[in-house]
Design a protein around this motif. Structure first.
Motif, mmCIF file in Angstrom:
data_model
loop_
_atom_site.group_PDB
_atom_site.id
_atom_site.type_symbol
_atom_site.label_atom_id
_atom_site.label_comp_id
_atom_site.label_asym_id
_atom_site.label_seq_id
_atom_site.Cartn_x
_atom_site.Cartn_y
_atom_site.Cartn_z
ATOM 1 N N ARG A 113 12.945 13.211 -1.131
ATOM 2 C CA ARG A 113 11.704 13.410 -1.819
ATOM 3 C C ARG A 113 11.855 13.026 -3.155
ATOM 4 O O ARG A 113 13.054 12.757 -3.836
ATOM 5 N N PHE A 114 11.030 12.591 -3.927
ATOM 6 C CA PHE A 114 10.476 11.916 -5.208
ATOM 7 C C PHE A 114 9.767 13.057 -5.815
ATOM 8 O O PHE A 114 8.868 13.694 -5.632
ATOM 9 N N GLU A 115 10.285 13.413 -7.106
ATOM 10 C CA GLU A 115 9.685 14.392 -8.051
ATOM 11 C C GLU A 115 9.833 13.932 -9.523
ATOM 12 O O GLU A 115 10.763 13.068 -9.843
ATOM 13 N N ILE A 116 8.922 14.416 -10.341
ATOM 14 C CA ILE A 116 8.870 14.077 -11.662
ATOM 15 C C ILE A 116 9.318 15.111 -12.302
ATOM 16 O O ILE A 116 9.323 16.378 -12.206
ATOM 17 N N CYS A 117 10.222 15.008 -13.280
ATOM 18 C CA CYS A 117 11.183 15.781 -14.174
ATOM 19 C C CYS A 117 11.069 15.545 -15.528
ATOM 20 O O CYS A 117 10.999 14.221 -15.830
ATOM 21 N N GLY A 118 10.794 16.292 -16.233
ATOM 22 C CA GLY A 118 10.930 16.180 -17.815
ATOM 23 C C GLY A 118 12.162 16.340 -18.582
ATOM 24 O O GLY A 118 12.917 17.127 -18.277
ATOM 25 N N ARG A 119 12.261 15.439 -19.453
ATOM 26 C CA ARG A 119 13.411 15.593 -20.560
ATOM 27 C C ARG A 119 12.742 16.268 -21.523
ATOM 28 O O ARG A 119 11.966 15.876 -22.041
ATOM 29 N N ALA A 120 13.749 17.302 -22.158
ATOM 30 C CA ALA A 120 13.249 18.065 -23.264
ATOM 31 C C ALA A 120 13.271 17.378 -24.552
ATOM 32 O O ALA A 120 14.009 16.455 -24.802
ATOM 33 N N TYR A 121 12.509 17.846 -25.397
ATOM 34 C CA TYR A 121 12.587 17.136 -26.934
ATOM 35 C C TYR A 121 14.064 17.525 -27.431
ATOM 36 O O TYR A 121 14.495 18.408 -27.483
ATOM 37 N N LYS A 122 14.471 16.278 -28.373
ATOM 38 C CA LYS A 122 15.818 16.576 -28.675
ATOM 39 C C LYS A 122 15.735 16.166 -29.987
ATOM 40 O O LYS A 122 14.801 14.956 -30.465
ATOM 41 N N MET A 123 16.613 16.613 -30.914
ATOM 42 C CA MET A 123 16.795 15.930 -32.325
ATOM 43 C C MET A 123 18.158 15.050 -32.450
ATOM 44 O O MET A 123 19.038 15.774 -31.604
ATOM 45 N N PHE A 124 18.176 13.971 -32.710
ATOM 46 C CA PHE A 124 19.601 13.187 -32.964
ATOM 47 C C PHE A 124 19.760 12.960 -34.324
ATOM 48 O O PHE A 124 18.920 12.647 -35.317
ATOM 49 N N PHE A 125 21.050 12.845 -34.511
ATOM 50 C CA PHE A 125 21.589 12.529 -35.935
ATOM 51 C C PHE A 125 22.121 11.103 -35.907
ATOM 52 O O PHE A 125 23.109 10.866 -35.140
ATOM 53 N N ASP A 126 21.637 10.235 -36.788
ATOM 54 C CA ASP A 126 22.208 8.944 -36.861
ATOM 55 C C ASP A 126 23.135 8.951 -37.834
ATOM 56 O O ASP A 126 22.780 8.994 -39.198
ATOM 57 N N PRO A 127 24.362 8.884 -37.792
ATOM 58 C CA PRO A 127 25.409 8.711 -38.636
ATOM 59 C C PRO A 127 25.226 7.589 -39.763
ATOM 60 O O PRO A 127 25.730 7.905 -41.005
ATOM 61 N N ASP B 241 10.566 11.535 -16.072
ATOM 62 C CA ASP B 241 11.211 10.509 -15.261
ATOM 63 C C ASP B 241 11.051 10.923 -13.690
ATOM 64 O O ASP B 241 10.756 11.908 -13.522
ATOM 65 N N VAL B 242 11.218 9.991 -12.957
ATOM 66 C CA VAL B 242 11.387 10.114 -11.379
ATOM 67 C C VAL B 242 12.639 10.294 -11.071
ATOM 68 O O VAL B 242 13.383 9.370 -11.215
ATOM 69 N N TYR B 243 12.853 11.399 -10.181
ATOM 70 C CA TYR B 243 14.306 11.501 -9.469
ATOM 71 C C TYR B 243 13.914 11.654 -8.003
ATOM 72 O O TYR B 243 12.984 12.019 -7.532
ATOM 73 N N VAL C 169 2.522 6.071 -3.159
ATOM 74 C CA VAL C 169 3.706 6.677 -3.483
ATOM 75 C C VAL C 169 3.600 6.952 -5.116
ATOM 76 O O VAL C 169 3.694 8.017 -5.953
ATOM 77 N N SER C 170 3.432 5.685 -5.775
ATOM 78 C CA SER C 170 3.263 5.764 -7.303
ATOM 79 C C SER C 170 2.030 6.459 -7.604
ATOM 80 O O SER C 170 2.151 7.241 -8.709
ATOM 81 N N ASP C 171 0.923 6.307 -7.047
ATOM 82 C CA ASP C 171 -0.462 7.167 -7.278
ATOM 83 C C ASP C 171 -0.241 8.516 -7.362
ATOM 84 O O ASP C 171 -0.484 9.460 -8.336
ATOM 85 N N GLN D 164 0.957 -0.959 0.015
ATOM 86 C CA GLN D 164 0.027 -0.049 -0.129
ATOM 87 C C GLN D 164 0.726 1.035 -0.001
ATOM 88 O O GLN D 164 0.534 1.995 -0.612
ATOM 89 N N PHE D 165 2.039 1.154 0.830
ATOM 90 C CA PHE D 165 3.060 2.385 0.687
ATOM 91 C C PHE D 165 3.371 2.748 -0.558
ATOM 92 O O PHE D 165 3.255 3.795 -1.139
#
Length: 118
Positions: free
Chosen positions: A70-84, A97-99, A53-55, A48-49
Protein backbone atom coordinates in the motif's frame (compact mmCIF):
# COMPACT_ATOMS: atom_id res chain seq x y z
CA UNK A 1 -2.97 -15.27 -21.63
CA UNK A 2 -0.29 -15.70 -19.00
CA UNK A 3 -0.45 -14.61 -15.41
CA UNK A 4 2.29 -12.30 -14.14
CA UNK A 5 3.49 -13.43 -10.74
CA UNK A 6 6.12 -15.60 -9.07
CA UNK A 7 6.07 -17.99 -12.05
CA UNK A 8 7.23 -15.15 -14.32
CA UNK A 9 10.13 -14.11 -12.12
CA UNK A 10 12.65 -15.34 -14.70
CA UNK A 11 10.95 -13.30 -17.46
CA UNK A 12 11.11 -10.14 -15.37
CA UNK A 13 14.79 -10.78 -14.55
CA UNK A 14 15.48 -11.30 -18.27
CA UNK A 15 13.71 -8.04 -19.18
CA UNK A 16 15.60 -6.12 -16.50
CA UNK A 17 18.96 -7.43 -17.69
CA UNK A 18 21.83 -5.90 -15.74
CA UNK A 19 19.66 -3.09 -14.42
CA UNK A 20 18.34 -3.33 -10.87
CA UNK A 21 15.30 -1.15 -11.45
CA UNK A 22 12.01 -1.68 -13.20
CA UNK A 23 10.66 1.36 -14.99
CA UNK A 24 7.61 2.13 -17.10
CA UNK A 25 9.27 0.84 -20.24
CA UNK A 26 9.99 -2.51 -18.58
CA UNK A 27 6.39 -2.80 -17.42
CA UNK A 28 5.19 -1.98 -20.92
CA UNK A 29 7.49 -4.66 -22.30
CA UNK A 30 6.08 -7.28 -19.88
CA UNK A 31 2.53 -6.44 -20.96
CA UNK A 32 3.56 -6.65 -24.61
CA UNK A 33 5.65 -9.83 -24.40
CA UNK A 34 3.76 -11.82 -21.80
CA UNK A 35 0.14 -10.74 -22.15
CA UNK A 36 0.06 -9.96 -25.85
CA UNK A 37 -1.04 -6.32 -25.59
CA UNK A 38 -0.03 -4.05 -28.44
CA UNK A 39 2.84 -1.70 -27.66
CA UNK A 40 0.50 1.30 -27.75
CA UNK A 41 -2.05 -0.38 -25.48
CA UNK A 42 0.74 -1.36 -23.05
CA UNK A 43 1.97 2.24 -22.95
CA UNK A 44 -1.53 3.60 -22.37
CA UNK A 45 -2.28 1.02 -19.66
CA UNK A 46 0.92 1.72 -17.69
CA UNK A 47 0.51 5.50 -18.03
CA UNK A 48 -3.13 5.36 -16.95
CA UNK A 49 -2.30 3.09 -14.00
CA UNK A 50 0.33 5.46 -12.61
CA UNK A 51 -1.88 8.49 -13.27
CA UNK A 52 -4.75 6.86 -11.35
CA UNK A 53 -2.50 5.99 -8.39
CA UNK A 54 -1.13 9.57 -8.39
CA UNK A 55 -4.63 11.07 -8.54
CA UNK A 56 -5.86 8.98 -5.61
CA UNK A 57 -2.79 9.83 -3.52
CA UNK A 58 -3.26 13.52 -4.36
CA UNK A 59 -6.67 13.38 -2.64
CA UNK A 60 -4.97 12.09 0.53
CA UNK A 61 -6.39 8.59 0.25
CA UNK A 62 -4.41 5.38 0.64
CA UNK A 63 -3.82 3.10 -2.36
CA UNK A 64 -3.87 -0.65 -1.64
CA UNK A 65 -2.61 -3.11 -4.25
CA UNK A 66 -3.41 -6.66 -3.20
CA UNK A 67 -0.32 -8.87 -2.75
CA UNK A 68 1.94 -5.88 -3.51
CA UNK A 69 1.41 -3.42 -0.69
CA UNK A 70 0.00 0.00 0.00
CA UNK A 71 0.96 3.59 -0.64
CA UNK A 72 -0.03 6.22 1.87
CA UNK A 73 0.47 9.91 2.49
CA UNK A 74 2.22 10.75 5.75
CA UNK A 75 3.01 14.19 7.07
CA UNK A 76 6.24 15.36 8.56
CA UNK A 77 5.73 17.60 11.54
CA UNK A 78 6.69 21.26 11.68
CA UNK A 79 10.22 21.62 13.10
CA UNK A 80 12.57 24.38 14.15
CA UNK A 81 16.26 24.04 13.26
CA UNK A 82 19.28 25.97 14.46
CA UNK A 83 21.88 27.02 11.89
CA UNK A 84 25.20 27.18 13.80
CA UNK A 85 26.97 29.20 11.10
CA UNK A 86 24.32 31.92 10.90
CA UNK A 87 23.50 31.51 14.61
CA UNK A 88 19.80 31.71 13.98
CA UNK A 89 16.75 29.49 14.04
CA UNK A 90 14.71 28.66 10.99
CA UNK A 91 11.57 26.63 10.52
CA UNK A 92 10.86 23.65 8.29
CA UNK A 93 7.15 23.62 7.53
CA UNK A 94 4.97 20.54 7.55
CA UNK A 95 5.52 18.40 4.50
CA UNK A 96 3.65 15.45 3.02
CA UNK A 97 5.50 12.38 1.73
CA UNK A 98 4.39 9.16 0.04
CA UNK A 99 5.35 5.96 1.83
CA UNK A 100 5.16 2.41 0.50
CA UNK A 101 4.45 -0.46 2.86
CA UNK A 102 5.06 -3.86 1.21
CA UNK A 103 2.61 -6.69 1.86
CA UNK A 104 3.55 -9.86 3.69
CA UNK A 105 3.23 -11.82 0.42
CA UNK A 106 5.67 -9.47 -1.34
CA UNK A 107 8.24 -9.61 1.46
CA UNK A 108 7.96 -13.42 1.61
CA UNK A 109 8.38 -13.63 -2.18
CA UNK A 110 11.46 -11.38 -2.13
CA UNK A 111 12.95 -13.26 0.82
CA UNK A 112 12.41 -16.62 -0.90
CA UNK A 113 14.01 -15.47 -4.17
CA UNK A 114 16.97 -13.84 -2.45
CA UNK A 115 17.60 -17.04 -0.49
CA UNK A 116 17.57 -18.99 -3.77
CA UNK A 117 20.42 -16.78 -5.06
CA UNK A 118 22.56 -17.36 -1.96
Amino acid sequence: MANIGPDNFELVKELLGDKNTMNRGTLEEVLFEELGFSREMSRVFVTQFFQTVSDVLATGEEVKLTTLGRFEICGRAYKMFFDPEAKEWFDAPTRLDVYFHPSKKLTDFIDYNLRQKA
